[in-house]
Motif scaffolding. Structure first.
Motif, PDB file in Angstrom:
ATOM      1  N   MET A 277      34.215  -2.344   1.283  1.00  0.00           N
ATOM      2  CA  MET A 277      35.178  -3.290   1.791  1.00  0.00           C
ATOM      3  C   MET A 277      34.842  -3.704   3.227  1.00  0.00           C
ATOM      4  N   ALA A 278      34.442  -2.753   4.050  1.00  0.00           N
ATOM      5  CA  ALA A 278      34.100  -3.046   5.446  1.00  0.00           C
ATOM      6  C   ALA A 278      32.865  -3.938   5.506  1.00  0.00           C
ATOM      7  N   ALA A 279      31.887  -3.685   4.626  1.00  0.00           N
ATOM      8  CA  ALA A 279      30.669  -4.514   4.606  1.00  0.00           C
ATOM      9  C   ALA A 279      31.004  -5.946   4.243  1.00  0.00           C
ATOM     10  N   ARG A 280      31.923  -6.106   3.310  1.00  0.00           N
ATOM     11  CA  ARG A 280      32.349  -7.454   2.908  1.00  0.00           C
ATOM     12  C   ARG A 280      33.032  -8.163   4.070  1.00  0.00           C
ATOM     13  N   ALA A 281      33.866  -7.488   4.796  1.00  0.00           N
ATOM     14  CA  ALA A 281      34.554  -8.065   5.956  1.00  0.00           C
ATOM     15  C   ALA A 281      33.544  -8.459   7.035  1.00  0.00           C
TER      16      ALA A 281
ATOM     17  N   ARG B 243      30.334  -9.214   6.523  1.00  0.00           N
ATOM     18  CA  ARG B 243      29.599 -10.389   6.036  1.00  0.00           C
ATOM     19  C   ARG B 243      30.432 -11.648   6.184  1.00  0.00           C
ATOM     20  N   SER B 244      31.697 -11.576   5.821  1.00  0.00           N
ATOM     21  CA  SER B 244      32.583 -12.734   5.944  1.00  0.00           C
ATOM     22  C   SER B 244      32.724 -13.151   7.402  1.00  0.00           C
ATOM     23  N   GLY B 245      32.827 -12.181   8.272  1.00  0.00           N
ATOM     24  CA  GLY B 245      32.935 -12.471   9.706  1.00  0.00           C
ATOM     25  C   GLY B 245      31.681 -13.134  10.237  1.00  0.00           C
ATOM     26  N   VAL B 246      30.517 -12.629   9.814  1.00  0.00           N
ATOM     27  CA  VAL B 246      29.243 -13.211  10.253  1.00  0.00           C
ATOM     28  C   VAL B 246      29.107 -14.637   9.726  1.00  0.00           C
ATOM     29  N   LEU B 247      29.472 -14.864   8.467  1.00  0.00           N
ATOM     30  CA  LEU B 247      29.418 -16.216   7.903  1.00  0.00           C
ATOM     31  C   LEU B 247      30.369 -17.156   8.636  1.00  0.00           C
ATOM     32  N   ALA B 248      31.573 -16.686   8.905  1.00  0.00           N
ATOM     33  CA  ALA B 248      32.544 -17.514   9.624  1.00  0.00           C
ATOM     34  C   ALA B 248      32.045 -17.827  11.030  1.00  0.00           C
ATOM     35  N   LEU B 249      31.460 -16.838  11.687  1.00  0.00           N
ATOM     36  CA  LEU B 249      30.923 -17.042  13.020  1.00  0.00           C
ATOM     37  C   LEU B 249      29.758 -18.035  12.986  1.00  0.00           C
ATOM     38  N   GLY B 250      28.898 -17.911  11.976  1.00  0.00           N
ATOM     39  CA  GLY B 250      27.785 -18.856  11.830  1.00  0.00           C
ATOM     40  C   GLY B 250      28.270 -20.270  11.577  1.00  0.00           C
ATOM     41  N   ALA B 251      29.282 -20.428  10.722  1.00  0.00           N
ATOM     42  CA  ALA B 251      29.837 -21.763  10.450  1.00  0.00           C
ATOM     43  C   ALA B 251      30.465 -22.349  11.700  1.00  0.00           C
ATOM     44  N   ALA B 252      31.182 -21.530  12.448  1.00  0.00           N
ATOM     45  CA  ALA B 252      31.804 -22.013  13.689  1.00  0.00           C
ATOM     46  C   ALA B 252      30.738 -22.418  14.697  1.00  0.00           C
ATOM     47  N   ALA B 253      29.659 -21.655  14.793  1.00  0.00           N
ATOM     48  CA  ALA B 253      28.576 -21.992  15.725  1.00  0.00           C
ATOM     49  C   ALA B 253      27.916 -23.308  15.328  1.00  0.00           C
ATOM     50  N   ALA B 254      27.715 -23.496  14.023  1.00  0.00           N
ATOM     51  CA  ALA B 254      27.105 -24.745  13.553  1.00  0.00           C
ATOM     52  C   ALA B 254      27.995 -25.931  13.879  1.00  0.00           C
ATOM     53  N   LEU B 255      29.305 -25.780  13.706  1.00  0.00           N
ATOM     54  CA  LEU B 255      30.224 -26.872  14.017  1.00  0.00           C
ATOM     55  C   LEU B 255      30.287 -27.129  15.511  1.00  0.00           C
ATOM     56  N   CYS B 256      30.251 -26.078  16.295  1.00  0.00           N
ATOM     57  CA  CYS B 256      30.313 -26.247  17.753  1.00  0.00           C
ATOM     58  C   CYS B 256      29.025 -26.844  18.291  1.00  0.00           C
ATOM     59  N   ALA B 257      27.902 -26.524  17.650  1.00  0.00           N
ATOM     60  CA  ALA B 257      26.625 -27.054  18.107  1.00  0.00           C
ATOM     61  C   ALA B 257      26.609 -28.563  17.965  1.00  0.00           C
ATOM     62  N   GLY B 258      27.252 -29.054  16.929  1.00  0.00           N
ATOM     63  CA  GLY B 258      27.353 -30.489  16.735  1.00  0.00           C
ATOM     64  C   GLY B 258      26.024 -31.137  16.433  1.00  0.00           C
TER      65      GLY B 258
END
Length: 146
Positions: free
Chosen positions: A1-5, A7-22
């Motif tokens: 369960m912790a590994a899934r959280a 991974r989800s956090g890393v994916l969310a952080l990556g998506a946010a970085a991509a959006l912020c990079a513009g």
């Protein structure tokens, strides 16, 4: 369960970085002429010889001059029209997309041979003969007026 959280956090952080990079909006004007090799000025700034490409920052009307030995200079203005994806409001979305959006505006100019310094041609000969005849008539008019 912790590994899934994690991974989800890393994916969310990556998506946010991509959006912020513009994204990036790249704008270029391409100028060509027939014949090639004409010197180009855009808003009184010499850019080089045709064919050429230059970056630009604003849309609107540009003063364009082309000059090539043996040809009449071209002095005109051209409009760089703003595409819909750069209209106010929509441009925020264009900037947020993590990709480069390219706008290329192309202008072509056909240069006319100069009757004064260009190569011999029937048009040049006719223009020179007309000029000589008008000069003779003007001289005759002046002499009769004395």
């Amino acid at each position: 369960m912790a590994a899934r959280a994690i991974r989800s956090g890393v994916l969310a952080l990556g998506a946010a970085a991509a959006l912020c990079a513009g994204g990036c909006l790249q704008r270029t004007i391409s100028i060509t002429s027939t014949p090639a090799g004409a010197i180009v000025w855009l808003n009184d700034q010499e850019l080089g010889r045709t064919p050429l490409e230059t970056d630009f920052t604003f849309y609107g009307v540009y003063d364009v001059r082309l000059k090539l030995e043996g040809y009449e200079p071209a002095v005109t203005s051209r409009k760089a029209s703003q595409p819909i994806y750069e209209w106010a409001g929509l441009d925020l979305i264009s900037e947020a997309i993590p990709a480069t959006i390219r706008t290329k505006i192309s202008w072509h100019f056909d240069l006319a041979p100069s009757l004064i310094s260009g190569p011999a041609s029937p048009e040049k000969e006719t223009a020179e003969n007309d000029l000589v005849e008008r000069a003779k008539k003007a001289r005759s008019d002046v002499e009769r007026g004395r």
